[in-house]
Structures are given as structure tokens and as C-alpha cells.
Enzyme design. Structure first.
Site, PDB file in Angstrom:
ATOM      1  N   ASP A 225       0.851  -1.183   0.000  1.00 51.29           N
ATOM      2  CA  ASP A 225       0.000   0.000   0.000  1.00 51.29           C
ATOM      3  C   ASP A 225       0.897   1.247   0.000  1.00 51.29           C
ATOM      4  O   ASP A 225       1.775   1.381   0.866  1.00 51.29           O
ATOM      5  CB  ASP A 225      -0.906   0.005   1.232  1.00 51.29           C
ATOM      6  N   ILE A 226       0.691   2.136  -0.984  1.00 49.52           N
ATOM      7  CA  ILE A 226       1.481   3.367  -1.052  1.00 49.52           C
ATOM      8  C   ILE A 226       1.065   4.275   0.100  1.00 49.52           C
ATOM      9  O   ILE A 226      -0.128   4.556   0.280  1.00 49.52           O
ATOM     10  CB  ILE A 226       1.279   4.077  -2.404  1.00 49.52           C
ATOM     11  N   GLU A 268      -4.614   2.406  -4.331  1.00 50.31           N
ATOM     12  CA  GLU A 268      -3.166   2.313  -4.169  1.00 50.31           C
ATOM     13  C   GLU A 268      -2.750   0.982  -3.559  1.00 50.31           C
ATOM     14  O   GLU A 268      -1.634   0.833  -3.054  1.00 50.31           O
ATOM     15  CB  GLU A 268      -2.657   3.468  -3.300  1.00 50.31           C
TER      16      GLU A 268
END
Length: 351
Positions: A225-226, A268
Site C-alpha cells: 500500500d502506497i 493504491e
């Protein structure tokens, strides 16, 4: 992802037009030779007058004005056929060439576009009206040919008609193939990044689980996950957010193998399934990805750099995590822990 060796439908039409123009030049030269041999000088002069129009169509193709070139080619071809029938009547079978036009309209025009559909309809009706008109009127021949030449021209008209119909079927087969490939791409790939989408990830993931169960090989999963991606969108705009996602995917792909299953699950959030990789190998892969992401900068539209980090949770297939859903749950828990510990880190959960 486009496969080499395949061309888009519009490019296919342009190439078909180019081939048709070249073939028509050759055919005109052969017919001119026949007419010259027969002493039909007026017919020869008409052939000579019409060929510059085919050259004009070729020039239009080179200029990118392909629709104009298609229309010009078919107009000149229709006029050319009509002139030949008026010279030699229907005894030579030239009127059967009109059957080329309906097939050619399918080859040249995009029937999903209104304007091109009108052009196709016009040439189809023109061919039908002219064919029926000459069949019923049977105009007298301006030039009288021997039975041998009449048979030769009649055979050539039938051959050309069959050749054009074959080309039409080839085009239809090409369009079906390209449509199937496009449907497959839309069904399996994320449109922004080009990697697998959520649906395809679960299909391929289940197959990987089955192989793992059968051969008892290692299998690990990375959930990524960004960090603070919403803040990136709010600060730099969604266009730059898309650029960040593409750069992130590119970086991850440099650290993955062809056998790995990499997918965007949404927003994301990304998943990377690693066949033949145990927990420690997965951790090393995750650390390489995390470090690469941290060290890179993404150029924004405004000229500035955007720096991002990624949090990664890892799970491995064990007796306690025998299914893909369970592996995802465990990796998600590890990802949540990585975020609660300050983000930009890798957490491995051994279930």
C-alpha cells in the site's frame, strides 16, 4: 499489453487500401497491354486517364487523409468498371466486378462511425443499381472481342470477385481476433498500469494455490500500500497521482520474476504472489521493493519531485493459511501492523 505482429483495425484498413492500390496499378498495366495488343486505342487511352486518380489516392494515404483516399479509390473504381462495361458490354463479365464494392466497403470503412457507414451504404447501393441496370439493359458492345478474349475477361472477373471476397473474410477474421484480444485485455488488466486486475489476480492465485497444494512448494504473498496516497492526490492532483502509480508499478516489476503474479487490487493497494518463494525470500524481495521506492522520485507536471514510500505485509501459505483468502487476510493484518508502526516498512506474519 499489445502483442507484436498485430496491428490496429484502422492500420489494417490503411494497409488493405495500399495493397488494393498497388494491385490495381498492376491490373491496369496488364489490361492496358491487352487492349494495346487488340488495337483498342480508345480503351487504352481511358485506362491511361484513370490511373492518375489511383496515384492521387496513394498520395492522400501518404498525407494521412485515409478516408478521402478510400472514397476516391472506390469512386474511380466504380467509374472505371462502368466505362469498361460500356465499351465491351456485359458479355465480358465486367459487371460482376460490382460485387467487389460491397465487400470492399467492409474492408475499408468503419461501420461503427456514422459518416463512414453512410459512405459504405452509398457504394453498396450504387453497385447494386448499376449491376441490375446493366443486366436488364444489356448495352451493345462498342468494341467487338473474340470469344476467346470474352471468356478470358469473364474468368478474370470471377477470379477477382472471389479474391476480394476472400480478402473480406480475412478482414472479418482479423477483426474478430482483435476484438477477442481487446476483450481479454479489458477483462484481465488494470487499464492504468497494465498489470493484472483484481479479478485476474484471484483466478491466477487460485491456480497457484492448487499447484502449491499438489507439489508442496513454497508460496508467499505481499500486500503493498502506497503511504499517504490520498495526500498525494490532494496536493499534486490526480494526474500526478496516476503517474505515481505507474512509476510504482514499473519499479516493482524490475524486482519481480515472470512467474510472479502482480496485480492492482484497487486504488493504491497492490498484491504480489510469489510462487516457489518462502517467507525469507519474500521478505528480501519486499525490502528491495521498499528501498527502491524510497530512493526514487517521481517527476510531477509542475517540474517538482514527488517522493513516496510503501508499506508491505507478507504472509506465507501454511497449514493454518491453506487458501488464498486466508493468505490475503494474514498479509493484510501484517500490512496494517506496518502502517501502525510508522509506515515505510516490511512486516512478516508467520501464521
Amino acid at each position: 499489453m499489445k502483442k507484436k505482429g498485430y496491428i490496429s483495425t484502422d492500420n489494417f484498413r490503411v494497409r488493405a487500401l495500399k495493397v488494393s492500390l498497388v494491385f490495381t496499378y498492376i491490373l491496369c498495366a496488364l489490361i492496358s497491354g491487352v487492349y494495346l495488343y487488340l488495337g483498342a486505342y480508345l480503351a487504352l487511352s481511358m485506362i491511361g486517364l484513370v490511373t492518375p486518380f489511383y496515384l492521387w489516392a496513394w498520395i492522400l494515404v501518404k498525407q494521412g487523409r485515409t478516408l478521402t483516399a478510400r472514397v476516391l479509390f472506390l469512386v474511380v473504381l466504380t467509374a472505371h468498371l462502368t466505362a469498361a462495361i460500356l465499351l465491351f458490354s456485359t458479355a465480358t463479365g465486367f459487371h460482376y466486378y460490382y460485387f467487389i464494392l460491397p465487400t470492399t466497403t467492409g474492408l475499408f470503412f468503419n461501420h461503427n462511425e456514422t459518416r463512414q457507414r453512410y459512405f459504405a451504404g452509398f457504394f453498396f447501393l450504387a453497385a447494386l443499381v448499376l449491376f441490375l441496370g446493366f443486366i436488364h439493359s444489356n448495352p451493345p458492345s462498342y468494341y467487338t472481342l473474340t470469344a476467346q478474349w470474352e471468356n478470358l475477361l469473364r474468368i478474370s472477373s470471377g477470379f477477382m470477385t472471389m479474391l476480394t471476397i476472400f480478402a473480406g473474410f480475412t478482414f472479418i477474421a482479423h477483426e474478430i481476433l482483435m476484438s477477442n484480444r481487446e476483450l481479454f485485455r479489458l477483462a484481465t488488466q488494470d487499464p492504468l498500469t497494465g498489470i493484472f486486475n483484481r479479478r485476474e489476480f484471484f483466478i491466477r492465485g487460485e491456480n497457484a494455490i492448487q499447484r502449491n497444494t499438489l507439489y508442496n512448494t513454497p508460496l508467499s504473498l505481499l500486500m503493498m500500500d502506497i503511504d499517504f496516497f490520498k495526500r498525494i492526490n490532494d496536493t499534486f492532483g490526480h494526474a500526478n497521482g496516476d503517474r505515481v502509480l505507474k512509476q510504482f508499478v514499473h519499479t516493482c516489476q524490475t524486482q519481480t520474476r515472470s512467474s510472479d503474479i502482480f496485480a492492482r487490487l484497487g486504488g493504491e493497494e497492490f498484491a504480489l504472489l510469489l510462487p516457489e518463494s518462502g517467507p525469507e525470500e519474500a521478505r528480501l524481495t519486499a525490502e528491495r521493493i521498499r528501498q527502491e521506492i524510497e530512493d526514487q522520485a517521481v517527476s510531477s507536471d509542475s517540474g517538482g519531485d514527488i517522493y513516496i514510500t510503501v508499506s508491505i505485509g507478507i504472509s506465507a501459505k501454511t497449514v493454518k493459511t491453506p487458501t488464498l483468502e486466508r493468505m490475503i487476510h494474514e498479509a493484510d493484518s501484517a500490512l496494517y501492523l506496518a502502517k501502525s508502526m510508522g509506515r515505510n516498512r516490511v512486516v512478516l506474519t508467520r501464521a
